[in-house]
Design an enzyme around this catalytic site. Sequence first.
Site, PDB file in Angstrom:
ATOM      1  CE  LYS A 139      -3.711  -2.503   2.315  1.00  0.00           C
ATOM      2  NZ  LYS A 139      -4.399  -2.837   3.569  1.00  0.00           N
ATOM      3  CD  GLN A 171      -3.183  -4.427   6.631  1.00  0.00           C
ATOM      4  OE1 GLN A 171      -3.319  -3.383   5.995  1.00  0.00           O
ATOM      5  NE2 GLN A 171      -3.605  -5.586   6.167  1.00  0.00           N
ATOM      6  CG  ASP A 202      -9.264  -0.532   5.214  1.00  0.00           C
ATOM      7  OD1 ASP A 202      -9.027  -1.068   4.118  1.00  0.00           O
ATOM      8  OD2 ASP A 202      -8.485  -0.579   6.186  1.00  0.00           O
TER       9      ASP A 202
HETATM   10  N1  GUN Z   1      -6.528  -7.213   6.631  1.00  0.00           N
HETATM   11  C1  GUN Z   1      -6.917  -8.019   5.628  1.00  0.00           C
HETATM   12  N2  GUN Z   1      -7.505  -7.298   4.647  1.00  0.00           N
HETATM   13  C2  GUN Z   1      -7.504  -6.019   5.063  1.00  0.00           C
HETATM   14  C3  GUN Z   1      -7.973  -4.808   4.486  1.00  0.00           C
HETATM   15  O1  GUN Z   1      -8.538  -4.756   3.373  1.00  0.00           O
HETATM   16  N3  GUN Z   1      -7.777  -3.688   5.222  1.00  0.00           N
HETATM   17  C4  GUN Z   1      -7.178  -3.707   6.441  1.00  0.00           C
HETATM   18  N4  GUN Z   1      -7.047  -2.567   7.103  1.00  0.00           N
HETATM   19  N5  GUN Z   1      -6.737  -4.814   7.001  1.00  0.00           N
HETATM   20  C5  GUN Z   1      -6.900  -5.965   6.323  1.00  0.00           C
END
Ligand code: GUN
Length: 285
Positions: free
Chosen positions: A54, A97, A120
Amino acid sequence: MVGEIIDGKAIAKGIRQELAGKVAAFKKKRGTVPALHVVIVGHDPASKLYVRLKQTGAEEVGIKSVKHEFDTITEKKLLELIDKLNKDKAVHGILVQLPLPKDIDEKKVIMKISPEKDVDGFHVINMGKLFTGDENLLPCTPLGVIRMLEKEKVEIRGKDAVIVGRSNIVGKPLALMLLKRHATVTLCHTKTKDLASHTRRADLLIAAAWAPKMIEAHMVKNGAVVIDIGITDVNGKAVGDVDFKKVKERASKITPVPGGVGPMTVAMVLSNTLEAAEKQLGGYA
Ligand code: GUN
């Protein structure tokens, strides 16, 4: 029928290029760039990899990315950090995350993020808007699937879409997004009786169960579009939910793992960050 492989990596690259142009225009107009703040707690190797992807994606398109990394942190301190980021006008996107360590209440943390900065799309306000059809910031993996289908010119309207997996961040929001786009949606899960009887009817089959190779060829209709979201480490190899080699012989289009939905998810984090920044600064028309 031998399915065409949907190259998620290439589609995501094209989207990042488009975003780079939009970010440059944003900078010219605003004199600043969108800023994404990513919070990661602990040592989960997959989480570290996702955060790295990211961040490098953000840098590539000109979005400022800041990482807040902690070996451990109390829930109180984490909530304080989010509060500070919420109030900071120079922060446009906040992403925590997941998973978080067990002693931290994930829901409480997500609820603390300002819905305007929730790139998100996990906050209940954004989930609620999705439920009522007023889509705002959307969860990145399902949004990546929708964008991928659009780029591939796969018709959604009127199609039978079957999703396997009912998680809050993938299966459920994707069901709502497909419904809004006029698919007839079936949401299957671990307690579904005779899964194959559902999947065999799918024009659009989406696997998000995180169960390696669970979708076998006999479960797929000839000519179906098959999207594989699940990804599991099996002896150091990334394996999807779909038995790719065999299912490819029946599908009209199919995503690989890796190189399918994964890169789209990252691109959507960036797209949501730009969208959040534009909304916070009142658009740039
Ligand atoms: N953990 C697994 N997938 C995701 C996601 O799309 N966003 C976040 N913040 N954590 C995750």
